[in-house]
Design a protein around this motif. Sequence first.
Motif, PDB file in Angstrom:
ATOM      1  N   TYR A 316       0.827  -1.208   0.000  1.00  0.00           N
ATOM      2  CA  TYR A 316       0.000   0.000   0.000  1.00  0.00           C
ATOM      3  C   TYR A 316       0.861   1.258   0.000  1.00  0.00           C
ATOM      4  N   ARG A 317       0.451   2.264  -0.732  1.00  0.00           N
ATOM      5  CA  ARG A 317       0.979   3.607  -0.563  1.00  0.00           C
ATOM      6  C   ARG A 317       0.073   4.308   0.445  1.00  0.00           C
ATOM      7  N   ILE A 318       0.647   4.711   1.565  1.00  0.00           N
ATOM      8  CA  ILE A 318      -0.134   5.367   2.622  1.00  0.00           C
ATOM      9  C   ILE A 318      -0.056   6.878   2.434  1.00  0.00           C
ATOM     10  N   PHE A 319      -1.228   7.505   2.363  1.00  0.00           N
ATOM     11  CA  PHE A 319      -1.337   8.942   2.144  1.00  0.00           C
ATOM     12  C   PHE A 319      -1.709   9.634   3.464  1.00  0.00           C
ATOM     13  N   PRO A 320      -1.530  10.947   3.562  1.00  0.00           N
ATOM     14  CA  PRO A 320      -1.921  11.656   4.791  1.00  0.00           C
ATOM     15  C   PRO A 320      -3.361  11.381   5.213  1.00  0.00           C
ATOM     16  N   CYS A 321      -4.286  11.254   4.251  1.00  0.00           N
ATOM     17  CA  CYS A 321      -5.689  11.030   4.620  1.00  0.00           C
ATOM     18  C   CYS A 321      -5.875   9.709   5.369  1.00  0.00           C
ATOM     19  N   ASN A 322      -5.062   8.694   5.060  1.00  0.00           N
ATOM     20  CA  ASN A 322      -5.153   7.425   5.787  1.00  0.00           C
ATOM     21  C   ASN A 322      -4.745   7.613   7.245  1.00  0.00           C
ATOM     22  N   ARG A 323      -3.708   8.389   7.459  1.00  0.00           N
ATOM     23  CA  ARG A 323      -3.215   8.625   8.830  1.00  0.00           C
ATOM     24  C   ARG A 323      -4.192   9.501   9.624  1.00  0.00           C
ATOM     25  N   ILE A 324      -4.738  10.505   8.970  1.00  0.00           N
ATOM     26  CA  ILE A 324      -5.709  11.386   9.629  1.00  0.00           C
ATOM     27  C   ILE A 324      -6.946  10.588  10.020  1.00  0.00           C
ATOM     28  N   MET A 328      -8.476  10.113  13.766  1.00  0.00           N
ATOM     29  CA  MET A 328      -9.837  10.548  14.067  1.00  0.00           C
ATOM     30  C   MET A 328     -10.672   9.391  14.621  1.00  0.00           C
ATOM     31  N   LEU A 329     -10.469   8.199  14.097  1.00  0.00           N
ATOM     32  CA  LEU A 329     -11.184   7.034  14.627  1.00  0.00           C
ATOM     33  C   LEU A 329     -10.777   6.734  16.062  1.00  0.00           C
ATOM     34  N   ASN A 330      -9.476   6.822  16.315  1.00  0.00           N
ATOM     35  CA  ASN A 330      -8.949   6.472  17.642  1.00  0.00           C
ATOM     36  C   ASN A 330      -9.046   7.626  18.633  1.00  0.00           C
ATOM     37  N   GLY A 331      -9.355   8.821  18.137  1.00  0.00           N
ATOM     38  CA  GLY A 331      -9.430   9.983  19.020  1.00  0.00           C
ATOM     39  C   GLY A 331      -8.089  10.370  19.598  1.00  0.00           C
ATOM     40  N   ASP A 332      -7.000  10.152  18.825  1.00  0.00           N
ATOM     41  CA  ASP A 332      -5.676  10.549  19.301  1.00  0.00           C
ATOM     42  C   ASP A 332      -4.894  11.201  18.163  1.00  0.00           C
ATOM     43  N   SER A 333      -3.611  11.422  18.377  1.00  0.00           N
ATOM     44  CA  SER A 333      -2.774  12.073  17.359  1.00  0.00           C
ATOM     45  C   SER A 333      -1.508  11.258  17.112  1.00  0.00           C
ATOM     46  N   ALA A 334      -1.618   9.947  17.182  1.00  0.00           N
ATOM     47  CA  ALA A 334      -0.453   9.066  17.064  1.00  0.00           C
ATOM     48  C   ALA A 334       0.269   9.215  15.728  1.00  0.00           C
ATOM     49  N   GLN A 335      -0.466   9.560  14.688  1.00  0.00           N
ATOM     50  CA  GLN A 335       0.128   9.674  13.359  1.00  0.00           C
ATOM     51  C   GLN A 335       0.414  11.124  12.955  1.00  0.00           C
ATOM     52  N   SER A 336       0.194  12.070  13.859  1.00  0.00           N
ATOM     53  CA  SER A 336       0.167  13.484  13.482  1.00  0.00           C
ATOM     54  C   SER A 336       1.518  14.039  13.020  1.00  0.00           C
ATOM     55  N   SER A 337       2.609  13.371  13.350  1.00  0.00           N
ATOM     56  CA  SER A 337       3.913  13.852  12.886  1.00  0.00           C
ATOM     57  C   SER A 337       4.081  13.644  11.381  1.00  0.00           C
ATOM     58  N   LEU A 338       3.164  12.872  10.778  1.00  0.00           N
ATOM     59  CA  LEU A 338       3.286  12.528   9.360  1.00  0.00           C
ATOM     60  C   LEU A 338       2.228  13.215   8.497  1.00  0.00           C
ATOM     61  N   TYR A 339       1.529  14.196   9.074  1.00  0.00           N
ATOM     62  CA  TYR A 339       0.642  15.038   8.290  1.00  0.00           C
ATOM     63  C   TYR A 339       0.569  16.413   8.940  1.00  0.00           C
ATOM     64  N   THR A 340       0.059  17.390   8.227  1.00  0.00           N
ATOM     65  CA  THR A 340       0.000  18.758   8.729  1.00  0.00           C
ATOM     66  C   THR A 340      -1.408  19.119   9.169  1.00  0.00           C
ATOM     67  N   ASP A 341      -1.511  20.233   9.881  1.00  0.00           N
ATOM     68  CA  ASP A 341      -2.836  20.731  10.273  1.00  0.00           C
ATOM     69  C   ASP A 341      -3.674  21.044   9.040  1.00  0.00           C
ATOM     70  N   ASN A 342      -3.017  21.559   8.001  1.00  0.00           N
ATOM     71  CA  ASN A 342      -3.743  21.875   6.773  1.00  0.00           C
ATOM     72  C   ASN A 342      -4.240  20.609   6.089  1.00  0.00           C
ATOM     73  N   ASP A 343      -3.408  19.531   6.118  1.00  0.00           N
ATOM     74  CA  ASP A 343      -3.854  18.237   5.584  1.00  0.00           C
ATOM     75  C   ASP A 343      -5.142  17.794   6.266  1.00  0.00           C
ATOM     76  N   LYS A 344      -5.186  17.945   7.592  1.00  0.00           N
ATOM     77  CA  LYS A 344      -6.348  17.503   8.356  1.00  0.00           C
ATOM     78  C   LYS A 344      -7.575  18.343   8.032  1.00  0.00           C
ATOM     79  N   LYS A 345      -7.397  19.655   7.927  1.00  0.00           N
ATOM     80  CA  LYS A 345      -8.527  20.532   7.603  1.00  0.00           C
ATOM     81  C   LYS A 345      -9.104  20.181   6.226  1.00  0.00           C
ATOM     82  N   GLN A 346      -8.210  19.931   5.275  1.00  0.00           N
ATOM     83  CA  GLN A 346      -8.663  19.598   3.922  1.00  0.00           C
ATOM     84  C   GLN A 346      -9.409  18.262   3.900  1.00  0.00           C
ATOM     85  N   PHE A 347      -8.911  17.300   4.668  1.00  0.00           N
ATOM     86  CA  PHE A 347      -9.549  15.987   4.680  1.00  0.00           C
ATOM     87  C   PHE A 347     -10.923  16.050   5.337  1.00  0.00           C
ATOM     88  N   ILE A 348     -11.045  16.797   6.427  1.00  0.00           N
ATOM     89  CA  ILE A 348     -12.346  16.949   7.095  1.00  0.00           C
ATOM     90  C   ILE A 348     -13.347  17.613   6.156  1.00  0.00           C
TER      91      ILE A 348
END
Length: 387
Positions: A316-324, A328-348
Amino acid sequence: MNKIESVPEKFDSIRPFEDHELQNVLDKLFADTSFRRNLKHISGHFPIWPLRLYLRLFRSIDGFQKGVLIPYLNHILKRQSTGLDYDFDALPKRRQDFLFISNHRDIVLDSAILDRILLARNRHSVQIAIGNNLLIYPWIEMIVKLNRSFVVNRSVGAQELLESSKLLSEYIRYVITEREMPVWIAQREGRAKDSDDRTQRSVLKMLAMSDNSSDIRSTLASLHICPLSISYEYDPCDWLKAREFQLKRDNPGYRKSAKDDLENMQTGISGYKGKIHYYTSGPIDEEIMKIDGSLPRNMQLDRVAAIIDRHIFEGYRIFPCNRIALDMLNGDSAQSSLYTDNDKKQFIRYIDRQISKISIPNPDIPFLRNCMLRMYANPLINQIECK
């Protein structure tokens, strides 16, 4: 053809069209009023007759694919993706006799993009397994058979199922071993709606039906199975899959209609996919032969399925949306070092926009959002767990 002149008659009910049938089928296609109506919708005011004149130039399926289907696919990818890359370095260079078994994301494009990759590397395009439930109109059946699709009959009764599966198995083996051509088949019947991709034992059992050998390992190894990982950054049909989850939850007897299948095909082709990545590990013959042959048959099949799944998960190629989605499912930020705040806003925003397309009675927004997040999180979950 690679080695022989004609396909055995017993395969006539399922096989794709051959070179000598091309022009006759195209004549029938253009005589179909439904096809012409759909073509007119695509082409707008451009007259149809120049296209028919152009198609008269082709004398082979290879030429038709390279001159018509691949340019159309390139047009789709240019408009609806931000790039395709792939890693096929593990594929032996001087062979064509492979069985690609892959996860399944898009009804039409999964195999079409595989063809584009293979043709770009001067390889043969694949023969493609397609369920007869998707052949909604005669013109759709003609087009897919012109693109080397063979038919998987999913509408037979229990008594006919064994015979139908055996014929399908024999055809796949015939194409690989006699024609020395590659074949593509999904790892399961239909798409995994939640992207939790698992190879079904029944698929492997079908593949083994064509050989009377008592050693199921050698039977499957002789097909030179290549696990193929297909990764789309965004799935245009994610909202349709989420809608289906709620409809089935609210009505356990719910079944998709032919209209639903057509909507999924059209949405998959025309919708935005972001980045696309394909990866194959190459044949797993040696890994299959290392399985303990004294194990019960079903256990051996499960071991083969596990090997295929592991290669698909690792590829698999893992993209920021997979990590976000996982955070979001787990209610934590375990993967957050591998995506940006802007990535998260765009995905939401993307998830909210896709959910807004769902029109059903009493839409359960939290449930629908959870379904979509799980679709995007599962590839990462499976990749983590297989390490």
